[in-house]
Enzyme design. Structure first.
Site, PDB file in Angstrom:
ATOM      1  N   ASP A 165       0.738  -1.256   0.000  1.00 25.99           N
ATOM      2  CA  ASP A 165       0.000   0.000   0.000  1.00 25.99           C
ATOM      3  C   ASP A 165       0.774   1.317   0.000  1.00 25.99           C
ATOM      4  OD1 ASP A 165      -1.823  -1.979   0.310  1.00 25.99           O
ATOM      5  OD2 ASP A 165      -2.600  -1.300   2.225  1.00 25.99           O
ATOM      6  N   GLU A 397       2.068  -8.873  11.669  1.00 24.66           N
ATOM      7  CA  GLU A 397       1.840  -8.538  10.259  1.00 24.66           C
ATOM      8  C   GLU A 397       3.161  -8.250   9.543  1.00 24.66           C
ATOM      9  OE1 GLU A 397      -0.687  -5.114   9.869  1.00 24.66           O
ATOM     10  OE2 GLU A 397      -1.060  -5.424   7.744  1.00 24.66           O
TER      11      GLU A 397
HETATM   12  C1  9WN Z   1      -5.940  -2.104   2.572  1.00 31.61           C
HETATM   13  C2  9WN Z   1      -5.290  -7.075   4.807  1.00 31.61           C
HETATM   14  C3  9WN Z   1      -4.586  -6.024   3.967  1.00 31.61           C
HETATM   15  C4  9WN Z   1      -3.505  -6.620   3.053  1.00 31.61           C
HETATM   16  C5  9WN Z   1      -2.641  -5.550   2.410  1.00 31.61           C
HETATM   17  C6  9WN Z   1      -2.105  -4.657   3.522  1.00 31.61           C
HETATM   18  C7  9WN Z   1      -3.260  -4.032   4.324  1.00 31.61           C
HETATM   19  C8  9WN Z   1      -5.301  -2.648   3.851  1.00 31.61           C
HETATM   20  C9  9WN Z   1      -5.207  -1.536   4.872  1.00 31.61           C
HETATM   21  O1  9WN Z   1      -4.032  -5.071   4.879  1.00 31.61           O
HETATM   22  O2  9WN Z   1      -4.023  -3.193   3.475  1.00 31.61           O
HETATM   23  O3  9WN Z   1      -6.163  -3.131   1.667  1.00 31.61           O
HETATM   24  O4  9WN Z   1      -6.259  -1.110   5.341  1.00 31.61           O
HETATM   25  O5  9WN Z   1      -4.107  -1.092   5.217  1.00 31.61           O
HETATM   26  O6  9WN Z   1      -1.254  -3.676   3.008  1.00 31.61           O
HETATM   27  O7  9WN Z   1      -1.596  -6.130   1.686  1.00 31.61           O
HETATM   28  O8  9WN Z   1      -4.106  -7.384   2.057  1.00 31.61           O
HETATM   29  O9  9WN Z   1      -4.346  -7.828   5.506  1.00 31.61           O
END
Ligand code: 9WN
Length: 433
Positions: A165, A397
């Site tokens: 992200d 994470e």
């Molecule tokens: C937006 C769920 C997701 C992962 C992504 C990670 C994070 C979300 C956020 O969490 O993104 O999609 O709200 O930050 O970057 O890779 O799929 O774990």
């Protein structure tokens, strides 16, 4: 470690799908779901199948598989279904609320992983037969709608589609944007320290791209014309190519699949050639990104720059250059493999999300790819590093790549705790012979 991983996956199960992390991510995410299913397959194949079936059930009529599926109401996450308004698109799922964007297309290679792990090949093949066409339809959607110049490489129109992200790679794109100040309450920073998450200004850009997509009712052709963010991402395309390959292998086990195999092979040849022509940078000795809006390459090295190793994209010479680069710049004695951003860059931040920390899903992909190419030693180092940081800190994470931090008593693990794909992929690594 194995029993803790299973306990986490059990706790994160929500009657049909797995949340990535309680509270922080209370819905179903596309690529999380795939990685998680690989872990589930080791102790509960029924649940692994259900995870994938639930994901595919939310597929749009045009073939898109959404990035988040909002199965339940929750006020612990922003932005939710009400912000995304994906039903503006006429072919959005009528059954589920979702976002109007996608994420790396992992489902194809995940099906192949389920086949590998399953002890009952007949039963798993029967399951695969029942869902594989949906995955094919998803690839067809990507090639038909996300490749306006017919290059064999697909674009992403939002940084959330990359899965990585807030990578520094997107900075130059955001600098060009004149995003308004949105009024909203961040929910992520109620669960995780703000120093480990994207900034408020970055969220303004994230929301602005969605506003633009909404203005065009999530129409792909209009997004391709107007989105300020339009990128050929090496990771997203690697995952698509890997999944193409898996679909070819699986369709070979299924009668009357010749036409689909032929089409997949066509996509595959074109994609791999163009990938190497366009995204391999000879000077940096790494794969880079292409900004379609600015019509120029983004010459940054991230963990995604090495990801093509996972899909057998690099030639022998390229993989040699890539591994030298990886070992010189990302490993050395100072860092655990594999930082998400070049540790030698001034923008490297070892605690902040995709701007430096180690992520287990990227490590897993690199490990698998390096092993296939015969780089056993580096592969083993990645596996060892992954297990060591999780063993020491828990199933977080993301993790600090700086080895010297691990001699100090405070936490070097960040983001959500009891994170599903960390548990699932560690379980897969531990179950290997
Ligand atoms: C937006 C769920 C997701 C992962 C992504 C990670 C994070 C979300 C956020 O969490 O993104 O999609 O709200 O930050 O970057 O890779 O799929 O774990």
């Amino acid at each position: 470690m194995k029993s803790k991983a299973i306990e986490i996956l059990n706790n994160n199960w929500r009657n049909g799908f797995t949340v990535p992390s309680e509270n922080l991510y209370p819905f179903q995410w596309k690529w999380d779901s795939g990685f998680t299913a690989i872990g589930l397959a080791h102790f509960n194949m029924g649940r692994a199948k259900k995870e994938i079936s639930t994901l595919l059930d939310a597929q749009w009529e045009n073939g898109l598989i959404p990035h988040i599926i909002f199965h339940t109401k929750s006020d612990t996450y922003f932005p939710g279904a009400d912000f995304h308004c994906s039903n503006l698109h006429p072919k959005a799922s009528k059954k589920y609320k979702s976002t109007g964007m996608s994420q790396p297309p992992v489902t194809g290679f995940v099906l192949q992983e389920l086949y590998r792990i399953s002890k009952d090949k007949t039963a798993i093949l029967q399951y695969i037969e029942s869902v594989i066409d949906k995955v094919y339809k998803n690839h067809n959607y990507l090639y038909e709608n996300r490749d306006p110049k017919n290059e064999g490489l697909v674009y992403i129109y939002h940084n959330w589609e990359s899965g990585t992200d807030n990578s520094p790679v997107w900075d130059t794109i955001f600098e060009r944007m004149d995003s308004p100040e949105f009024k909203f309450n961040r929910k992520d920073t109620l669960h995780v320290d703000a120093s480990q998450r994207p900034s408020h200004q970055e969220y303004n850009h994230y929301l602005q791209i969605i506003e633009i997509a909404k203005k065009y009712a999530y129409d792909d052709a209009k997004i391709a014309k107007h989105s300020p963010f339009l990128v050929q991402d090496p990771l997203f395309n690697t995952v698509l190519i890997k999944s193409n390959e898996s679909l070819i292998k699986l369709y070979k086990l299924i009668p009357n699949s010749e036409k689909k195999i032929k089409q997949l092979k066509n996509w595959q040849n074109k994609a791999i050639n163009r990938f190497n022509e366009k995204l391999y940078n000879q000077e940096l000795k790494a794969y880079i990104y292409y900004d379609l809006r600015a019509d120029k390459a983004i010459k940054e090295i991230t963990s995604s720059s090495f990801a093509p190793i996972f899909a057998k994209i690099p030639s022998k010479k390229q993989v040699e250059e890539l591994t030298q680069n990886l070992m010189q710049n990302f490993a050395s004695d100072d860092y655990y493999l594999c930082a998400s951003y070049n540790p030698k860059s001034s923008k490297f931040n070892p605690k902040k999300y995709w701007r430096g920390p180690v992520w287990v899903n990227l490590n897993w992909m690199l490990y698998k790819g390096l092993k296939e190419y015969g780089y056993q030693e580096i592969a083993s180092q990645i596996k060892k590093d992954t297990l060591e940081i999780v063993q020491q800190e828990g199933f977080y994470e993301y993790f600090d790549p700086r080895k010297k931090e691990y001699t100090k008593p405070r936490s070097k693990a960040y983001g959500g705790e009891n994170f599903s794909w960390t548990a699932a992929l560690v379980l897969d690594l531990l179950n290997e012979n």
